[in-house]
Design an enzyme around this catalytic site. Structure first.
Site, mmCIF file in Angstrom:
data_model
loop_
_atom_site.group_PDB
_atom_site.id
_atom_site.type_symbol
_atom_site.label_atom_id
_atom_site.label_comp_id
_atom_site.label_asym_id
_atom_site.label_seq_id
_atom_site.Cartn_x
_atom_site.Cartn_y
_atom_site.Cartn_z
ATOM 1 N N THR A 153 3.681 3.526 2.075
ATOM 2 C CA THR A 153 3.270 2.710 3.209
ATOM 3 C C THR A 153 3.861 3.173 4.540
ATOM 4 O O THR A 153 5.019 3.541 4.596
ATOM 5 C CB THR A 153 3.804 1.281 2.972
ATOM 6 N N VAL A 164 -3.997 -5.141 -5.503
ATOM 7 C CA VAL A 164 -3.521 -5.331 -4.136
ATOM 8 C C VAL A 164 -2.000 -5.312 -4.178
ATOM 9 O O VAL A 164 -1.388 -5.980 -5.020
ATOM 10 C CB VAL A 164 -4.037 -6.662 -3.557
ATOM 11 N N ASP A 204 1.887 -5.175 -1.883
ATOM 12 C CA ASP A 204 2.611 -6.081 -0.980
ATOM 13 C C ASP A 204 2.137 -5.967 0.465
ATOM 14 O O ASP A 204 2.231 -6.933 1.240
ATOM 15 C CB ASP A 204 4.114 -5.780 -1.033
HETATM 16 N N1 GLY Z 1 4.044 -0.723 -0.958
HETATM 17 C C1 GLY Z 1 2.700 -0.352 -1.087
HETATM 18 C C2 GLY Z 1 2.067 -0.771 -2.336
HETATM 19 O O1 GLY Z 1 2.737 -0.989 -3.339
HETATM 20 O O2 GLY Z 1 0.865 -0.868 -2.372
#
Ligand code: GLY
Length: 329
Positions: A186, A215, A217
């Site tokens: 991310t 989906v 976090d």
């Molecule tokens: N941190 C991004 C995800 O796990 O989708």
């Protein structure tokens, strides 16, 4: 209760307790605003290019939310970044699905999840915030909305990522991306503008070869990012399922509200993630935080995470935060 300044904090110290003081709560004097603003903080090496775009907006007098959006759009459009926007890795069915959210210090927020076929999910999320009565749209509904709002559909699966996916299909190595591969995750970006406004943006193609419809976090307000104008902002990176279990970014902001400095708030939130995820040795989770005084910090489970800070005193520097397994065991 508003985030305390030093004098307020000392008056309230009995509420936080001696342990809180010993743990490094906000006993440092709070810097003068003019000296620290603006500030941009974002995750991973790809954060430097994003920071530069956000910095441009902020130093031209722009607001925190505009800067946060402009910053992460750079990462979304970069085909070399394999986990965000164009060029992101697909799910196990070969489809690139994107998650993104943004929020400002007043609580305004917008989000999209499992969105297919648009380079800039962060801007679709912003439109959700601005033109609908909702916070979040997902899947086909988000796609229909993006089309209706005039966003241009684009093929996100590039030839190289398609070839990688075909190798993965052949070898079937499992669903989790390796931890600690630079640029693997991310972009989460936090901004503090000259007027003291705070914002955050977070965007990703999520875990490589995830189940279709998964989906993470990043688009979940409170998990992937959170902002409270009285306190600060936080965002998360790493294995999203682990972040969601701890409501990670909200937790970081609440810990800052209780008086913890950003780095300590991130450390305590990682401890909470660890407590809720027995497989924590196999995953990476990192948090970064920025308080309303311009102070930033981070913490993670494993070594290998870094983040970029652009401020009047830090020229888009890469920071390597301490980690639970690297330095504290
Ligand atoms: N941190 C991004 C995800 O796990 O989708």
């Amino acid at each position: 209760m508003p985030y305390p300044n030093r004098r307020d904090f000392l008056r309230q110290a009995p509420l936080f307790g001696v342990a809180g003081l010993a743990a490094g709560c906000a006993t440092a004097s709070n810097p003068e605003p003019e000296a620290v603003r603006p500030v941009v903080v974002s995750t991973w090496q790809h954060g430097q290019a994003a920071n530069a775009a956000a910095w441009e907006v902020l130093t031209s007098g722009g607001r925190a939310l505009d800067a946060a959006e402009a910053g992460v759009r750079v990462t979304e459009a970069d085909p070399a970044v394999r986990t965000v926007g164009l060029g992101g890795r697909p799910d196990r069915d070969g489809v690139v699905t994107l998650d993104a959210a943004l929020m400002d210090g007043s609580g305004r927020c917008g989000s999209v999840a499992a969105l297919e076929g648009f380079v800039h999910p962060i801007s679709v999320a912003r439109r959700v915030m601005e033109v609908t009565p909702h916070v979040m749209l997902v899947g086909d509904g988000a796609r229909d909305f993006a089309l209706a709002e005039g966003f241009t559909p684009t093929e996100l699966l590039l030839p190289e990522t398609r070839r990688e996916y075909q190798v993965w299909l052949r070898d079937n190595p499992g669903y989790r991306p390796p931890i600690n591969v630079e640029n693997h995750d991310t972009i989460g970006l936090l901004t503090l503008d000259r007027q003291g406004g705070l914002a955050a943006a977070c965007t990703t193609s999520g875990a490589a070869y995830k189940y279709h419809g998964r989906v993470g976090d990043s688009p979940l307000i409170g998990a992937g990012l959170y902002v409270d104008g009285e306190v600060g902002a936080a965002t998360a990176t790493g294995w999203g399922e682990a972040v969601i279990r701890a409501c990670g970014s909200f937790l970081v902001v609440e810990l800052m509200r209780q008086g913890h400095l950003p780095a300590e708030a991130c450390r305590l939130a990682v401890e909470r993630v660890i407590a809720k995820n027995p497989d924590y040795r196999e995953i990476q989770v990192g948090f970064i935080a920025l308080d309303r005084y311009g102070r930033s910090g981070g913490y993670c489970i494993q070594d290998g995470f870094d983040y970029a800070v652009y401020s009047p005193s830090q020229a888009n520097e890469m920071i390597v935060p301490p980690s639970k397994l690297g330095q504290h065991e």
